[in-house]
Design a protein around this motif. Structure first.
Motif, short mmCIF file in Angstrom:
data_model
loop_
_atom_site.label_atom_id
_atom_site.label_comp_id
_atom_site.label_asym_id
_atom_site.label_seq_id
_atom_site.Cartn_x
_atom_site.Cartn_y
_atom_site.Cartn_z
N GLY A 179 0.81 -1.16 -0.10
CA GLY A 179 -0.05 -0.02 -0.01
C GLY A 179 0.72 1.27 0.06
O GLY A 179 0.64 2.30 -1.03
N VAL A 180 1.76 1.15 0.88
CA VAL A 180 2.63 2.57 0.95
C VAL A 180 3.25 2.92 -0.38
O VAL A 180 3.40 3.98 -0.83
CB VAL A 180 3.73 2.49 2.13
CG1 VAL A 180 4.66 3.54 2.04
CG2 VAL A 180 2.83 2.43 3.36
N LEU A 181 4.05 1.69 -0.77
CA LEU A 181 4.74 1.71 -2.05
C LEU A 181 3.98 2.24 -3.39
O LEU A 181 4.43 3.12 -4.15
CB LEU A 181 5.37 0.41 -2.62
CG LEU A 181 5.81 0.24 -3.92
CD1 LEU A 181 7.20 1.19 -3.97
CD2 LEU A 181 6.46 -1.27 -4.15
N LEU A 182 2.70 1.63 -3.33
CA LEU A 182 1.80 1.83 -4.33
C LEU A 182 0.91 3.19 -4.23
O LEU A 182 0.02 3.49 -5.48
CB LEU A 182 0.61 0.83 -4.63
CG LEU A 182 1.43 -0.45 -5.11
CD1 LEU A 182 0.42 -1.58 -5.21
CD2 LEU A 182 1.92 -0.42 -6.57
N THR A 183 1.17 4.18 -3.26
CA THR A 183 0.27 5.13 -3.06
C THR A 183 0.47 6.38 -4.54
O THR A 183 -0.44 6.79 -4.90
CB THR A 183 0.81 5.92 -1.46
OG1 THR A 183 0.60 4.99 -0.63
CG2 THR A 183 -0.03 7.36 -1.63
N PRO A 184 1.64 6.55 -4.86
CA PRO A 184 1.94 7.59 -5.90
C PRO A 184 1.21 7.01 -7.10
O PRO A 184 0.34 7.94 -7.71
CB PRO A 184 3.37 7.60 -6.00
CG PRO A 184 3.99 7.33 -5.09
CD PRO A 184 3.04 6.26 -4.46
#
Ligand code: GLY
Length: 391
Positions: free
Chosen positions: A348-353
């Motif tokens: 989730g954090v990685l895929l935020t942008p």
């Protein structure tokens, strides 16, 4: 209960975790009138997550399509950080520190060798190091470390600061916050038309994005065949503090698979050291257990014995929103007007942008960008609604 109606927005985002917030922010930047419903925006799984941006070290067999999306998002992170920090006036703790994945015994070493081979076949950059070379990079590592993979491209961000910055950026971009729980999707003439909140307020919107993390599969009013197949996967995480006298304790993220469990240590510049995480199929339970804390400390101690000297400052458990193929669900559903941005699992954090950009394209232009199309919810359910004119 008395029903109160609000004026309609172009978009209602249900869920104010980092995925809901980035969707709202990016959509508002595209000129859409955006509302967001969440009793505690900026909370959710990001309160617990360590914030590894681990596209390369968390590579798994059979997840090549997801790898493409992960890499696309990792590549955007530095520019995304600069833009978000400018928009919010807040530091999000992005640190281009790299990662070292190490092996403690022959089995771990064989596992890492296989991962290295898979990374090479996938065209990813990683370097095999001997145990001695690993310890030269990170002197706090245990003498027993047998080798490792140096991945200079897997960085970190502080998810709590990321969430706080997104919240501010949304406020500054004019997103309207309803600090209530969405109880039910409103459907009018076979089309999503907003939501009813837990105080009875009815929020009308032209398009609705369901971004409620592990709760996304439970919203009343969503037809059964449209509900996303998302389940909670519990992760327990510890936070320790590195006193200035011990710094630098670790200079990069250190991770390993110990007796089949993933363990990682993520050192922040401010002295916080995050140790995670358990992976437990326990339904909605978020209890921090003695066993969970014991296993994390035991495995972390095997990797970095000096950890037992550090103050333990926090223990917490959160729920990853996992999908059946470990990839997110992004895009329109079979119910016109209802879109999904959920199921990000471990990423989730990685895929935020990339999620923010993809959802803003869908909401403003009516189309997902090419890179996000393999993640359409239609892969698990009937065909999505046909393309519509943007709001
Ligand atoms: N990406 C790390 C975790 O989910 O534990």
């Amino acid at each position: 209960m008395r029903i109160r109606r609000t004026d309609g927005s172009d978009v209602l985002v249900i869920g104010g975790g980092i995925i809901g917030l980035v969707t709202a922010w990016r959509a508002a930047q595209r000129g859409l009138a955006v509302a967001l419903a969440d009793p505690e925006p900026g909370g959710g799984a990001a309160r617990v997550a360590a914030g590894m941006l681990a596209a390369v070290t968390e590579l798994h067999y059979g997840e090549e399509t997801l790898l493409g999306l992960n890499l696309a998002s990792a590549e955007r992170f530095a520019a995304f950080t600069a833009e978000l920090e400018e928009a919010s006036g807040r530091d999000i703790g992005f640190r281009a520190c790299g990662t070292l994945a190490v092996a403690l015994d022959a089995d771990d070493r064989a596992h890492l060798r296989e991962l290295h081979e898979l990374q090479r076949r996938s065209g990813l950059e990683s370097e095999w190091l001997t145990g001695r070379e690993c310890r030269r990079l990170e002197p706090m590592l245990a003498p027993g470390v047998r080798g490792g993979l140096r991945v200079d491209g897997d960085h970190q961000v502080d998810p709590r600061r990321l969430a706080a910055a997104l919240l501010t950026a949304c406020e500054r971009a004019g997103v309207l916050f309803h600090r209530r729980r969405a109880d039910r999707l409103s459907v009018v003439a076979d089309r999503a038309a907003g939501a009813v909140l837990d105080d009875g307020t009815e929020v009308a919107a032209g398009q609705v994005v369901l971004a409620a993390g592990s709760l996304s599969g439970r919203l009343a009013g969503v037809p059964a065949h449209v509900l996303p197949p998302v389940r909670p996967v519990k992760g327990q995480v510890l936070r320790l503090t590195v006193p200035p006298a011990y710094a630098p304790f670790l200079s990069r993220t250190v991770r390993a698979v110990v007796r089949g469990s993933h363990i990682y240590l993520v050192p922040r510049e401010n002295g916080e050291l995050v140790v995670g995480a358990t992976t437990e199929e326990m339904g909605w339970d978020t209890t921090v257990t003695a066993g969970g804390v014991y296993e994390l400390l035991r495995d972390a101690h095997e990797l970095v014995p000096g950890i037992t000297e550090l103050p333990l400052t926090e223990t917490r458990a959160g729920l990853r929103p996992a999908s059946p193929d470990n990839a997110p669900l992004l895009g329109r559903t079979a119910l016109p007007g209802l879109h999904l941005a959920t199921g990000h699992g471990r990423n989730g954090v990685l895929l935020t942008p990339v999620t923010g950009d993809a959802m803003a394209s869908l909401l403003a232009d009516g189309e997902l960008p090419e890179a996000a199309r393999p993640f359409s919810p239609g892969r698990f359910s009937p065909a999505p609604a046909p393309q519509e004119q943007p709001a």
